[in-house]
Design an enzyme around this catalytic site. Structure first.
Site, PDB file in Angstrom:
ATOM      1  N   GLU A  14       1.593   5.811   7.330  1.00 61.47           N
ATOM      2  CA  GLU A  14       2.971   6.140   6.944  1.00 61.47           C
ATOM      3  C   GLU A  14       3.482   7.363   7.693  1.00 61.47           C
ATOM      4  O   GLU A  14       4.666   7.420   8.057  1.00 61.47           O
ATOM      5  CB  GLU A  14       3.054   6.358   5.436  1.00 61.47           C
ATOM      6  CG  GLU A  14       2.535   5.204   4.594  1.00 61.47           C
ATOM      7  CD  GLU A  14       3.106   3.857   4.991  1.00 61.47           C
ATOM      8  OE1 GLU A  14       4.315   3.781   5.320  1.00 61.47           O
ATOM      9  OE2 GLU A  14       2.350   2.863   4.985  1.00 61.47           O
ATOM     10  N   GLU A  73       5.051  -1.725  12.717  1.00 63.96           N
ATOM     11  CA  GLU A  73       3.804  -1.864  11.972  1.00 63.96           C
ATOM     12  C   GLU A  73       2.563  -1.862  12.854  1.00 63.96           C
ATOM     13  O   GLU A  73       1.545  -1.265  12.505  1.00 63.96           O
ATOM     14  CB  GLU A  73       3.861  -3.130  11.114  1.00 63.96           C
ATOM     15  CG  GLU A  73       4.992  -3.136  10.097  1.00 63.96           C
ATOM     16  CD  GLU A  73       4.964  -1.947   9.150  1.00 63.96           C
ATOM     17  OE1 GLU A  73       3.929  -1.248   9.062  1.00 63.96           O
ATOM     18  OE2 GLU A  73       5.983  -1.703   8.495  1.00 63.96           O
ATOM     19  N   GLY A 113       0.819  -1.200   0.000  1.00 64.91           N
ATOM     20  CA  GLY A 113       0.000   0.000   0.000  1.00 64.91           C
ATOM     21  C   GLY A 113       0.855   1.253   0.000  1.00 64.91           C
ATOM     22  O   GLY A 113       0.551   2.240  -0.677  1.00 64.91           O
ATOM     23  N   ALA A 114       1.948   1.218   0.756  1.00 63.83           N
ATOM     24  CA  ALA A 114       2.833   2.379   0.849  1.00 63.83           C
ATOM     25  C   ALA A 114       4.103   1.956   1.574  1.00 63.83           C
ATOM     26  O   ALA A 114       4.201   0.847   2.111  1.00 63.83           O
ATOM     27  CB  ALA A 114       2.151   3.533   1.583  1.00 63.83           C
ATOM     28  N   MET A 115       5.090   2.863   1.613  1.00 65.70           N
ATOM     29  CA  MET A 115       6.350   2.609   2.296  1.00 65.70           C
ATOM     30  C   MET A 115       6.832   3.887   2.952  1.00 65.70           C
ATOM     31  O   MET A 115       6.854   4.948   2.338  1.00 65.70           O
ATOM     32  CB  MET A 115       7.403   2.093   1.312  1.00 65.70           C
ATOM     33  CG  MET A 115       8.772   1.894   1.924  1.00 65.70           C
ATOM     34  SD  MET A 115       8.756   0.665   3.264  1.00 65.70           S
ATOM     35  CE  MET A 115      10.215   1.155   4.170  1.00 65.70           C
ATOM     36  N   GLU A 116       7.280   3.746   4.222  1.00 69.04           N
ATOM     37  CA  GLU A 116       7.560   4.892   5.086  1.00 69.04           C
ATOM     38  C   GLU A 116       8.946   5.476   4.924  1.00 69.04           C
ATOM     39  O   GLU A 116       9.575   5.896   5.906  1.00 69.04           O
ATOM     40  CB  GLU A 116       7.357   4.484   6.549  1.00 69.04           C
ATOM     41  CG  GLU A 116       8.351   3.460   7.096  1.00 69.04           C
ATOM     42  CD  GLU A 116       7.903   2.025   7.006  1.00 69.04           C
ATOM     43  OE1 GLU A 116       8.419   1.192   7.774  1.00 69.04           O
ATOM     44  OE2 GLU A 116       7.027   1.737   6.165  1.00 69.04           O
ATOM     45  N   ASN A 117       9.477   5.573   3.712  1.00 68.27           N
ATOM     46  CA  ASN A 117      10.770   6.216   3.524  1.00 68.27           C
ATOM     47  C   ASN A 117      10.775   7.578   4.214  1.00 68.27           C
ATOM     48  O   ASN A 117       9.835   8.358   4.078  1.00 68.27           O
ATOM     49  CB  ASN A 117      11.053   6.415   2.037  1.00 68.27           C
ATOM     50  CG  ASN A 117      10.805   5.173   1.216  1.00 68.27           C
ATOM     51  OD1 ASN A 117      11.279   4.101   1.541  1.00 68.27           O
ATOM     52  ND2 ASN A 117      10.032   5.324   0.157  1.00 68.27           N
TER      53      ASN A 117
END
Length: 857
Positions: free
Chosen positions: A305, A327, A270-274
């Site tokens: 995120e 998470e 769904g998304a990535m927390e860079n």
């Protein structure tokens, strides 16, 4: 796969050699050249770090070629690069390592992903590094507790946008159509949250003022061909609401210099927390009408995120066994923020319907594990992005917040951030702060909730007597009985509510509520004695606890007759969940569950509850009812969904959901003719627009029914030659039930290995469409034959898509069960992560057989 694993023991040994706190810490300078063509990019890494003098260790790298390695001015033979590691021998106290390599673009959504937009031919890149894939872009100590600073310098076409964790600098033109972007170093962060996104992305900008007084620049990005559909102002609004909520509750200002949100193609998650550069799936750019469930999920994901900027990015787990600290916290925090800071006030109902359903399912698989999982290596963690790590962990944190008190919980979290900023932690570090702020000892709570697996079941024990006045029954005894499965016998403490509901004017309304602590096999509740016996007793009202609940006989009869009359959407969701749990546990008939859904779902108001329940309805019809009645049930379900769609409010969310579900469930020539008529415009439902994505969903249904040809699908793709159109076309072609089409789809996935990740995922979904279940039988043996080969030759993400996605679960019969058991028995030494995926597939079939047996009674 082979040569790319890293064990926890190896990581601990390397951490004992390398000191990320000495001197200036670990410092990376990474030069990337993105102008070398479609397959390769230049990657030159300089790493400065302190180490134990004279010791040996290694650095991680996955590359097409390594041209040179220099350690402290000494040439290192490139033969020291083997598999995914470069050996580093005889280190000095302070070291400088220089590695010049060629990186390889991927089309799997791992490392540095390269995508060519079919609409205009433009090239787009983005990085995805969690868990172990920053090593696909540069040389790095790939483990979360070796944090460092990262200075990226990027050469790319001058017309591109280039985004990373630090604010984007002005590019320096090179005079040949390219330019160089020299970013400032990042704060001290783990390598998996570094980022690079590059290409001719469109963008828009805004800003907000942080609690610290700093002005935080905000950016939103998407591909040029999708830009017209992006509602950036709404995204900025939700971001501001999240910032204000988190900065207040965490008592810690946003820790990074800017906040960009980028919608990128062919994304796996769904998304990535860079850090400061969050990437999202393009599913959240709505080119067609979507349900409220999807709209709300986007908001929750945005806030999930954003929560990671504190929990995960500012403070990071030492090793992946505490992945849940990232998470689960983000899952819980994003839900409470959505409920309290945005217009989506029913977010906890959504959490119950979606996350908890996922958690309960995962927690009853043979692969269940404690929230704090045993992670021995990278392969373990890859399969641990599951319903335990996210949804059960989030549920347990909700329970913990109720256990210690929400104000005390937030105070403990704030203290945790202040104490451990920019460092790495373990579970005990968080619990220590929560014990201080709440005054409650949490060691035993942690042991039972976080360090053991399994889900408890809570049931009411009610005795009653007639009221002396003759006005009805009163409760003479009320107790809550707690049980646990034999394999996971832990009895846990719960903070929960008990709701009494009675029929009033046609509605089932709550007339009494009690919140209490429950522990042990049986908890007596004297506060409820003497009260009038209500029509419905609902354990875990308000959904504070993590447990399956059961309804007593009278309450169950009331729920079945009046589910749609329960006025509170969270209470309804709990009853829906209880009915499904009893069905999955073979305590109730799958046929009865089908009847319950078809009678009541038309009145359900919560979009995610509808979405989840319709998925369960189709699973019940396709796999859980007895085989003797399956065809009849599937036809009845599809007809019932069509009737619901026709009766739904024109243009409503439910209308769209019922139409989509009907198309997916269609199983007879008459039903597929109705699908065709709707798609072609011969049948019209008031308020329903057959837009691009809905037209594709209808075409997938027709393909699965074998009533259209591959030529029809090609024509549809020519009319919608987009990335999304390509995914739908792959799904539709693979859904065609004839032997030639199935073999072609199989070969495109197994014999060839060039399909990008989203095409693999879509084609696998079409291949196993329930409408073509009989055509799957000839692929059972090839499925098991390919498992080890695929695991050894593909990246993890692609292997998982194939192993899970191509499993012919729709067969749900004894022969599939036996074939799966036989493979597991014949391959005891197969990698543990692979065996886990196969065991989970098997568990689904075994449960289906058990429920089928119950349904046949």
């Amino acid at each position: 796969m082979p040569g790319e694993n890293l064990t926890r023991s190896e990581a601990q040994q390397r951490r004992a050699v390398i000191d990320p706190t000495a001197g200036g810490g670990i410092q990376y300078e990474v030069d990337l050249d993105l102008t070398r063509g479609a397959e390769v990019f230049g990657s030159r890494t300089i790493v400065r770090f302190a180490a134990t003098e004279g010791a040996d260790t290694f650095i991680d790298l996955i590359a097409g070629d390594v041209r040179s390695i220099t350690l402290n001015g000494r040439h290192v033979p490139v033969s020291e690069f083997s598999d995914s590691r470069i050996a580093l021998r005889n280190l000095d106290r302070t070291n400088e390592l220089i590695i010049d390599a060629d990186g390889l673009y991927t089309n799997t959504g791992e490392g540095l992903h390269r995508f060519v937009d079919p609409v205009d031919g433009e090239v787009y890149l983005y990085s995805q590094f969690e868990v172990p894939d920053s090593r696909r872009m540069f040389a790095v100590f790939e483990q979360p507790d070796l944090k460092g600073t990262f200075r990226f310098t990027v050469t790319a076409p001058e017309a591109w946008s280039v985004i990373s964790n630090s604010p984007t600098p002005e590019p320096e033109p090179r005079g040949d159509g390219t330019a160089t972007w020299a970013f400032e170093p990042t704060p001290t962060i783990s390598s998996y949250i570094t980022a690079l996104i590059a290409g001719p992305y469109r963008s828009t900008f805004s800003e907000l003022t942080s609690a610290s007084g700093r002005v935080i620049p905000l950016g939103v990005y998407a591909r040029k061909s999708l830009w017209q559909y992006l509602d950036a102002d709404y995204i900025f609004d939700k971001t501001r609401e999240g910032f204000a909520y988190y900065e207040e509750k965490f008592d810690y200002p946003y820790p990074f210099a800017k906040y960009d949100q980028l919608f990128v193609p062919e994304f796996n998650a769904g998304a990535m927390e860079n850090a400061g550069a969050v990437t999202f799936t393009e599913t959240y750019v709505f080119r067609s009408k979507v349900t409220d469930a999807v709209k709300e999920r986007r908001v929750v994901t945005i806030l999930h995120e954003l929560a990671h900027m504190w929990f995960g990015d500012l403070v990071t787990m030492k090793w992946w066994n505490d992945l849940w600290l990232n998470e689960s916290f983000a899952e819980w925090a994003s839900t409470i923020a959505t409920a309290e800071a945005t217009e989506w006030k029913a977010a906890w109902t959504t959490f119950n319907a979606m996350e908890k359903t996922w958690a309960y399912r995962q927690d009853q698989l043979p692969s269940t594990h404690p929230v704090v999982a045993e992670i021995n290596d990278l392969e373990d963690v890859q399969v641990n992005f599951d319903g335990i790590t996210y949804a059960k962990g989030g549920s347990v944190l909700k329970q913990l917040a109720a256990w210690v008190g929400i104000e005390q919980f937030f105070a403990g979290v704030a203290a945790y951030f202040a104490k451990h900023e920019w460092s790495n932690t373990e579970l005990g570090d968080l619990l220590e702060e929560l014990e201080t702020t709440s005054g409650r000892e949490l060691g035993e709570w942690s042991r039972k909730w976080l360090e053991t697996a399994g889900v408890n079941t809570l049931s009411p024990l009610i005795e009653e007597r007639s009221d002396a006045s003759g006005s009805g029954d009163v409760i003479s005894r009320f107790a809550i009985v707690q049980t646990a499965p034999a394999d996971y016998p832990t009895i846990r403490p719960h903070r929960l509510g008990v709701g009494f509901y009675s029929l009033q004017g046609g509605a089932l309304e709550r007339v009494h509520y009690l919140e209490l602590d429950v522990d042990g096999d049986r908890t007596e509740v004297p506060d409820l004695t003497g009260l009038a016996r209500p029509d419905l007793v609902l354990l875990n009202d308000e959904d504070l606890a993590y447990a399956k609940i059961r309804l007593d006989d009278r309450s169950l009869a009331t729920a079945i007759a009046h589910l749609k009359d329960i006025s509170d959407p969270l209470a309804r969701s709990l009853v829906w969940g209880a009915a499904w749990d009893q069905t999955r546990d073979a305590e109730a008939s799958a046929t009865d569950y089908v009847d319950l859904v078809l009678r009541n779902i038309g009145s359900e108001t919560e979009s995610t509850t509808v979405r989840t329940t319709l998925a369960q309805l189709q699973l019940a019809a396709n796999a859980y009812v007895t085989p003797e009645t399956r065809d009849e049930t599937r036809e009845r379900v599809a007809d019932g969904l069509w009737e619901l769609a026709a009766a739904a409010e024109p243009g409503s969310d439910s209308q769209l959901q019922f139409v989509t579900a009907f198309a997916s469930a269609a199983s007879t020539p008459a039903q597929w003719e109705r699908v065709r008529s709707l798609r072609d415009g011969d049948t019209v439902l008031d308020g329903l627009t057959i837009d691009t994505d809905l037209s594709w969903s209808l075409l997938v249904s027709l393909a699965a029914g074998g009533v259209v040809s591959a030529k029809t699908i090609e024509d549809a793709l020519a009319a919608d030659n987009t990335a999304k159109g390509g995914e739908f076309a792959a799904q539709a072609k693979a859904a065609l039930p004839n032997a030639e089409a199935k073999l072609a789809a199989w070969d495109s996935l197994i014999v060839r290995d060039d399909a990008p990740n989203t095409i693999v995922r879509s084609a696998a979904a079409g291949f196993t469409h329930p409408a073509g279940v009989e055509s799957l039988r000839e692929f059972v043996a090839p499925y098991f034959d390919m498992l080890l080969r695929v695991w050894e030759s593909r990246t993890y993400q692609i292997a998982q898509y194939l192993i899970v996605g191509l499993y012919p679960a729709a067969l749900a019969d004894l022969s599939l069960r036996d074939a799966t058991r036989a493979w597991l028995a014949a391959n005891p030494d197969a990698p543990a992560a692979l065996r886990r995926l196969v065991q989970e597939n098997l568990a689904g079939v075994e449960r289906a057989l058990s429920v089928q047996e119950r349904d046949a009674r």
